[in-house]
Design an enzyme around this catalytic site. Structure first.
Site, PDB file in Angstrom:
ATOM      1  N   LYS A  56      74.836  66.665  35.427  1.00 38.48           N
ATOM      2  CA  LYS A  56      75.731  65.549  35.751  1.00 38.48           C
ATOM      3  C   LYS A  56      76.082  65.527  37.232  1.00 38.48           C
ATOM      4  CE  LYS A  56      80.099  65.317  34.244  1.00 38.48           C
ATOM      5  NZ  LYS A  56      81.318  64.984  33.460  1.00 38.48           N
ATOM      6  N   SER A  57      76.385  66.682  37.804  1.00 41.19           N
ATOM      7  CA  SER A  57      76.760  66.737  39.216  1.00 41.19           C
ATOM      8  C   SER A  57      75.624  66.248  40.109  1.00 41.19           C
ATOM      9  CB  SER A  57      77.147  68.169  39.605  1.00 41.19           C
ATOM     10  OG  SER A  57      78.283  68.595  38.907  1.00 41.19           O
ATOM     11  N   ARG A  75      94.700  61.678  37.512  1.00 40.25           N
ATOM     12  CA  ARG A  75      94.178  62.827  38.248  1.00 40.25           C
ATOM     13  C   ARG A  75      94.479  62.709  39.742  1.00 40.25           C
ATOM     14  NH1 ARG A  75      88.225  64.043  36.030  1.00 40.25           N
ATOM     15  NH2 ARG A  75      88.559  65.914  37.310  1.00 40.25           N
ATOM     16  N   GLN A 120      84.089  68.763  45.048  1.00 40.72           N
ATOM     17  CA  GLN A 120      84.330  67.327  45.154  1.00 40.72           C
ATOM     18  C   GLN A 120      84.992  66.976  46.484  1.00 40.72           C
ATOM     19  OE1 GLN A 120      86.426  65.881  41.705  1.00 40.72           O
ATOM     20  NE2 GLN A 120      84.775  66.424  40.302  1.00 40.72           N
ATOM     21  N   ASP A 134      84.117  74.361  35.212  1.00 42.03           N
ATOM     22  CA  ASP A 134      83.964  73.419  34.099  1.00 42.03           C
ATOM     23  C   ASP A 134      83.819  74.116  32.756  1.00 42.03           C
ATOM     24  OD1 ASP A 134      84.195  71.135  35.589  1.00 42.03           O
ATOM     25  OD2 ASP A 134      82.041  70.868  35.870  1.00 42.03           O
ATOM     26  N   ARG A 169      93.725  71.441  30.886  1.00 42.38           N
ATOM     27  CA  ARG A 169      92.878  72.242  30.007  1.00 42.38           C
ATOM     28  C   ARG A 169      93.500  73.568  29.610  1.00 42.38           C
ATOM     29  NH1 ARG A 169      86.979  70.524  32.645  1.00 42.38           N
ATOM     30  NH2 ARG A 169      86.768  68.662  31.338  1.00 42.38           N
ATOM     31  N   ARG A 172      85.008  68.275  27.251  1.00 37.22           N
ATOM     32  CA  ARG A 172      84.698  69.707  27.201  1.00 37.22           C
ATOM     33  C   ARG A 172      85.586  70.438  26.191  1.00 37.22           C
ATOM     34  NH1 ARG A 172      80.769  70.458  30.733  1.00 37.22           N
ATOM     35  NH2 ARG A 172      80.758  69.181  32.624  1.00 37.22           N
TER      36      ARG A 172
END
Length: 431
Positions: free
Chosen positions: A22-23, A123, A168, A314, A345, A386
């Protein structure tokens, strides 16, 4: 939607090839849209998050064609979009695009709005807004959160010393630096993912040592290229974990990206006693590839040091799930970044593990998980893909079936998760 997972009656086995990383897919879509000429992407991850980033580049003027599993992007000349760019649930998409657009010369004089869903809008975005603003970027936000309104303007390269290692944030700054005057340098306190640094040279961009850190000079021209996306280790981790937990299992995972800045999960589970063999060091497009073979293993609790966290950020919901089935105590510290992901999380995993009878203590920057029997029952993903997949894997060794509410969030990153784990012998049923 609800997903019910039944305890594994037999060992799991087979060959498994994960979906594209994905990244890497996000970065290929963005850089392909910025680059002149044609970029050909093989193995692009077909998920809601990556599709949102690709769609945003189309709205900005990039031409996208798909044929035979290959995506071709013709970019280089951008235009202001007709409406907001909706990044859905993608934190990577919105943060990297903010950097790429902040100083783009084709867009100066426009106002571009970046929006997302309810989860993304909670976020934190100040972590990219502040360094970009020091370069001259004009970005409006809602109390440091999305939606963001970017007015592309002239930027000046600067030296940035980050307080927390973040791929990021680093990537957003480097992408802004492509369109800034002078040199842009990013220095981190630790190691973070380096997919952007590996991919930029493929598009003709030179990077150099910032002594310390990584540096990019503005004014460089990006040229289209060919990118082969490796298999996503973060997705493969779920099949790997399932193979570890279910006794007698033997699973071969092929075509996996083995980027050393993503090695934290494998390193941690090996320290817990996992039987994982790694083969191959072939590289493609700057990313190492290889094969993993995993066998059912007796896991033991460990102490996870803060410096290990960025290399497996992650995978920590899954690590907590593995700790719940391991013998002894697992202590996680230095992981406060987990509180500002798709969900908090730390809090969510502690709450849902407790609902399955797991002894768990929530800490400000981590958790203490004591392994033992896992009850069946009903849990909730809290809108986090996740979390949903981690609980599904743990359910394979529960005493009774586990039902996961709001499991449809899996589609944002790994639409084929249930089918892939079923193919290894697991019993999972959508309701």
């Amino acid at each position: 939607m609800r997903l019910t997972v039944h305890p594994a009656a037999l060992a799991l086995g087979g060959r498994y090839r994960p979906p594209g990383d994905k990244s890497v897919s996000h970065r290929a879509a963005i850089l392909g849209g910025l680059a002149g000429g044609e970029t050909e992407i093989h193995g692009f991850l077909d998920s809601a998050d990556t599709r949102a980033t690709l769609g945003a580049m189309q709205q900005l003027g990039a031409r996208v064609e798909e044929s035979g599993g290959v995506i071709r992007i013709r970019g280089g000349s951008l235009k202001p979009p007709a409406g907001p760019l909706d990044l859905g649930n993608s934190g990577t998409g919105i943060r990297l695009l903010a950097g790429a657009l902040a100083g783009h010369p084709d867009l100066q004089g426009a106002a571009i709005e970046l929006v997302g869903d309810e989860s993304l809008s909670r976020r934190p975005m100040a972590r990219i807004i502040e360094p970009l603003a020091r370069m001259g970027a004009r970005i409006q936000s809602r109390d440091g959160r999305a939606p963001l309104v970017i007015e592309p303007s002239k930027l000046t390269g600067r030296r940035h010393t980050l307080s927390v290692a973040s791929a990021q944030v680093k990537s957003a700054i480097l992408l802004a630096g492509l369109f800034a005057e002078g040199e842009t340098v990013v220095v981190e306190p630790g190691v973070s993912r380096d997919h952007t640094e590996r991919m930029l040279p493929a598009f003709g961009v030179g990077l150099h040592d910032g002594e310390p850190g990584v540096a990019v000079s503005g004014g460089q021209v990006l040229s289209g290229t060919r990118i082969k996306v490796p298999g996503d280790l973060s997705s493969a981790a779920f099949a790997l974990a399932a193979g570890l937990l279910v006794g007698g299992s033997a699973i071969q995972l092929e075509g996996i990206g083995l980027n050393p800045t993503r090695s934290g999960f494998v390193d941690i589970v090996r320290h817990m006693g996992a039987q994982v063999a790694i083969e191959g060091d072939r590289t493609d497009g700057g990313e190492p590839l290889g094969r993993l073979t995993v066998e059912g293993s007796a896991l033991a609790g460990i102490d996870i040091a803060p410096e290990q966290v960025p290399l497996a950020i992650d995978e920590f919901p899954l690590i907590m799930a593995l700790a719940a089935a391991a013998e002894g105590v697992t202590r996680i510290r230095g992981a406060s970044e987990l509180r500002v992901k798709e969900s908090d999380r730390i809090a969510v995993m502690c709450r849902e593990l407790a609902r399955l009878g797991v002894a768990v203590e929530e800490l400000d920057d981590g958790a203490v998980v004591t392994g033992g029997p896992v009850r069946g029952g009903e849990v909730d993903s809290h809108g986090d893909h996740r979390v949903a997949m981690s609980l599904a894997v743990l359910a394979l060794v529960a005493e009774a079936p586990v039902t996961i509410d709001n499991a449809e969030w899996i589609e944002t990153s790994y639409p084929g998760f249930v089918e892939d784990i079923r193919a290894l012998g697991a019993e999972m049923v959508w309701e």
